[in-house]
Design an enzyme around this catalytic site. Structure first.
Site, short mmCIF file in Angstrom:
data_model
loop_
_atom_site.label_atom_id
_atom_site.label_comp_id
_atom_site.label_asym_id
_atom_site.label_seq_id
_atom_site.Cartn_x
_atom_site.Cartn_y
_atom_site.Cartn_z
N SER A 1 0.80 -1.15 0.08
CA SER A 1 -0.03 -0.12 0.18
C SER A 1 0.90 1.16 0.09
O SER A 1 1.91 1.13 0.53
CB SER A 1 -0.92 -0.19 1.18
OG SER A 1 -1.43 1.28 1.40
N TYR B 1 -1.79 -1.05 10.47
CA TYR B 1 -1.82 -1.12 8.90
C TYR B 1 -0.65 -0.78 8.11
O TYR B 1 -0.10 -1.49 7.37
CB TYR B 1 -3.05 -0.39 8.27
CG TYR B 1 -3.39 -0.80 6.83
CD1 TYR B 1 -3.83 -1.95 6.37
CD2 TYR B 1 -3.31 0.24 5.70
CE1 TYR B 1 -3.84 -2.11 5.06
CE2 TYR B 1 -3.44 0.01 4.57
CZ TYR B 1 -3.80 -1.01 4.07
OH TYR B 1 -3.70 -1.19 2.68
#
Ligand SMILES: NC(=O)c1ccc[n+]([C@@H]2O[C@H](COP(=O)([O-])OP(=O)(O)OC[C@H]3O[C@@H](n4cnc5c(N)ncnc54)[C@H](O)[C@@H]3O)[C@@H](O)[C@H]2O)c1
Length: 259
Positions: free
Chosen positions: A147, A160
């Site tokens: 990401s 995350y």
């Protein structure tokens, strides 16, 4: 050279995790559409069944495995079955992941652990299950889904972001250890992609649209198919000299446009 019409994955067996939704599903569709026999792994058995039915209805060859990527024995078992009943795995796309919110000091530690377990350890487990098979054949390609959060400060999603930085590093370690084995490993770093994944971050569609318009130079979210196209390229022989790469796919989000 790929002319846009050839089936790049004819005769290839591909494993895709997180394949019941979003980016994983789009990647599975794309690979199957270009000739691959695809094994779909996901913990959501109902969505997985629908995904498999959808792929088969469009002429693709697929088989679903309902499992949690943190379950080492189940992951190993599924890879054994794929190799013995479908074919030698040539492509692995590792997309299963979750998003939990929480600042560094406010993070619920059980959610921190769960995020690391799924997003990072889960990617390690599937890679470890597949790698020895690819090594024995000196051939294979792995694409991990990281990401943009891996490489910038991203407020309120600390677990995350750290897990995705780990995925980017894991991908490089696999690339380094296997470059001489004929195995490539790359990762993609998506920005805002239009899937259910970010629903936890936004309280409304309006808030979502405003955030995207404010932060993304291209002014829109990416589609799962756009990410799937990049994953397919990296998985294919066209990317035969690409390994250890982190590829941004973010509509310019990380360009850092100043005005
Ligand atoms: N959507 C985005 O904006 C975005 C941006 C950057 C990175 N990503 C990454 O892309 C990947 C795919 O996300 P998406 O947007 O397609 O989300 P999604 O929610 O549509 O799909 C994720 C899939 O992973 C599966 N999954 C989750 N935990 C699992 C587990 N423990 N075992 C097996 N399957 C599990 C879910 O059931 C789901 O089908 C994730 O790794 C995510 O971090 C997404």
């Amino acid at each position: 050279m790929f002319d846009g019409t050839a089936a790049r994955f004819e005769g290839v067996t591909a494993v895709v995790t997180g394949a019941a939704s979003g980016i994983g599903l789009a990647a599975a569709r794309r690979l199957a559409g270009e000739g691959a026999q695809v094994a779909l792994l996901d913990r959501d058995a109902t969505a997985l069944e629908a995904a498999c039915a959808d792929l088969s209805a469009s002429g693709g060859s697929c088989r679903g495995f309902a499992l949690d990527v943190t379950d080492e024995a189940a992951v190993e078992r599924s890879i054994d079955i794929v190799e013995s009943e479908i074919g030698a795995i040539g492509v692995l796309v590792s997309a299963a992941g979750v998003l939990e919110s929480g600042s560094v000091e406010g993070q619920d530690l059980s959610l921190w652990d769960r995020t690391m377990e799924i997003n990072l350890r889960g990617q390690l487990l599937i890679a470890r299950a597949v790698l020895p098979r690819m090594q024995s054949r000196k051939s294979g390609s792995i694409v991990m889904v990281s990401s943009v959060s891996a490489v910038v400060g991203d407020k309120g999603v600390s677990a995350y972001a750290v897990s995705k930085a780990g995925v980017a590093s894991l991908s490089k370690q696999i690339a380094a250890e296997n470059a001489a084995n004929g195995i490539r490993c790359n990762c993609v770093l998506p920005g805002w992609i239009n899937t259910p994944f970010n629903d936890v971050v936004f309280s409304s569609q309006k808030e979502r649209s405003e955030e995207v318009a404010r932060t993304v130079p291209m002014g829109r979210e990416g589609t799962p198919n756009e990410v799937a196209a990049l994953i397919a390229f990296l998985s294919s022989a066209e990317a035969s000299y690409v390994t250890g790469s982190e590829v941004l796919i973010d509509g310019g989000l990380l360009l850092g446009v100043l005005s």
